[in-house]
Design a protein around this motif. Structure first.
Motif, short mmCIF file in Angstrom:
data_model
loop_
_atom_site.label_atom_id
_atom_site.label_comp_id
_atom_site.label_asym_id
_atom_site.label_seq_id
_atom_site.Cartn_x
_atom_site.Cartn_y
_atom_site.Cartn_z
N TRP A 1 59.44 16.71 -16.19
CA TRP A 1 59.50 18.11 -15.75
C TRP A 1 60.94 18.58 -15.57
N ARG A 2 61.81 17.70 -15.11
CA ARG A 2 63.21 18.08 -14.89
C ARG A 2 63.94 18.39 -16.19
N GLN A 3 63.38 17.91 -17.32
CA GLN A 3 63.97 18.20 -18.63
C GLN A 3 63.20 19.31 -19.37
N TYR A 4 62.21 19.86 -18.72
CA TYR A 4 61.27 20.80 -19.33
C TYR A 4 61.72 22.23 -19.05
N GLU A 5 61.37 23.12 -19.95
CA GLU A 5 61.65 24.55 -19.74
C GLU A 5 60.32 25.25 -19.51
N PRO A 6 59.88 25.33 -18.26
CA PRO A 6 58.54 25.86 -17.99
C PRO A 6 58.50 27.38 -18.04
N ASP A 7 57.28 27.90 -18.18
CA ASP A 7 57.06 29.33 -17.99
C ASP A 7 57.22 29.65 -16.51
N ALA A 8 57.29 30.92 -16.20
CA ALA A 8 57.38 31.34 -14.81
C ALA A 8 56.16 30.85 -14.04
N PRO A 9 56.32 30.51 -12.77
CA PRO A 9 55.17 30.05 -11.99
C PRO A 9 54.14 31.14 -11.82
N VAL A 10 52.87 30.76 -11.78
CA VAL A 10 51.80 31.72 -11.57
C VAL A 10 51.61 32.01 -10.09
N ILE A 11 52.03 31.09 -9.24
CA ILE A 11 52.08 31.31 -7.80
C ILE A 11 53.44 30.85 -7.32
N THR A 12 54.19 31.72 -6.69
CA THR A 12 55.57 31.39 -6.28
C THR A 12 55.68 31.06 -4.80
N ALA A 13 54.77 31.54 -3.99
CA ALA A 13 54.81 31.27 -2.55
C ALA A 13 53.45 30.79 -2.11
N TRP A 14 53.41 29.67 -1.44
CA TRP A 14 52.13 29.06 -1.05
C TRP A 14 52.21 28.61 0.39
#
Length: 312
Positions: free
Chosen positions: A299-312
């Motif tokens: 994951w640290r090398q991954y380029e993810p999409d924006a989070p679907v939930i940012t505050a939990w």
């Protein structure tokens, strides 16, 4: 060992690792098996080995069978507290994914089902379905007859097909949309919407954040919906257990859509989904830290999409 011998082994390392992962369901154990194979390659009389790839495959497969048959492995897996180690999209250990059978053989659903096969059945199934070895080649690798190889793969296919009960393969974009809708329903507390998105024979399995002695299993749409709703409901206790407030991303894990809970570039939880005919057929919740080490590293090398939930 000369550079040519090292080069021959390195040329096979990726294939050996993906084979070992399918056989063992653990990236850590797969890496250990590959290293043990290298040590045997190092000590072998290589001038007498006509086909290095075949020799390495045979050694690795039998090392994996020894691990599956070991008392420790039997205890851990029979205790009901074992789930496959999830791997992020693009991880080379996932190996070949050109055919449906290859993709299917590395899914969390099938890796979990293969736990119910005998070690030899599992080996024959993987060698045949994922790597297209002939029955003659499998017989040579495992020291069995071609007829026995055919019987083993026949039984394994029947068992996996009977338990799988899935529809046509869902394309990644459609699967992601289903998971996004499912996550939105879970976060909002709309349990009736969750129930409607589940198949009649849905199952959910969780390692209980690594705290339970056995896997937690849920059946029926109502029970699974309640489990999911409770699991995604934020509480101070869950934040303390996770080490903070995670963001939730959707990514591919073992070829299936998954929701990953991430804190400071560290994956602290993963829920993988098995989609069938537009509905969720099964869920696999993994939060034990030792099962997420490789996933977090990727994951640290991954380029993810924006989070679907940012505050939990």
């Amino acid at each position: 060992m000369d550079s040519a011998a090292i080069g021959r082994f390195e040329a096979s390392r990726g294939r050996l690792a993906s084979l070992a992962y399918r056989l063992l369901g653990s990236a850590t154990d797969a890496e250990d098996a590959v290293q043990d194979t290298f040590l045997r390659w190092q000590a072998a009389d290589r001038e007498r080995i006509d086909v290095p790839e075949a020799w390495l495959t045979k050694v690795l497969t039998n090392l994996c069978l020894d691990r599956l048959r070991s008392a420790q492995a039997r205890h851990e897996r029979a205790a009901g507290a074992w789930l496959p180690e999830p791997l992020l999209e693009g991880d080379p250990m996932l190996g070949p994914a050109d055919t449906f059978e290859q993709r299917e053989s590395v899914s969390l659903a099938v890796l979990t089902l293969m736990e119910r096969l005998s070690p030899v059945e599992r080996a024959v199934y993987v060698l045949r379905e994922a790597f297209a070895y002939s029955h003659a080649e499998i017989a040579g690798i495992l020291g069995i007859t071609e007829s026995a190889s055919q019987q083993h793969v026949h039984r394994a296919r029947i068992h996996v097909a009977a338990e799988r009960r899935r529809g046509a393969e869902t394309d990644p974009a459609s699967a992601r949309r289903i998971v996004e809708e499912f996550l939105a329903a879970a976060a909002s507390g709309r349990t009736e919407r969750l129930v409607a998105m589940l198949t009649d024979d849905v199952t959910a399995v969780s390692d209980g954040a690594g705290l339970a002695r056995r896997l937690l299993r849920y059946t029926t749409r109502e029970r699974v919906a309640s489990y999911v709703r409770a699991g995604f409901k934020p509480t101070p206790a869950k934040r303390r257990l996770a080490g903070g407030s995670p963001a939730f991303h959707i990514a591919l894990v073992n070829g299936s859509p998954a929701v990953l809970a991430v804190i400071d570039d560290r994956v602290v939880g993963a829920v993988a989904f098995d989609i069938s005919d537009g509905k969720v057929a099964s869920l696999y919740g993994i939060a034990a830290a030792e099962r997420l080490t490789r996933l977090s590293g990727a994951w640290r090398q991954y380029e993810p999409d924006a989070p679907v939930i940012t505050a939990w």
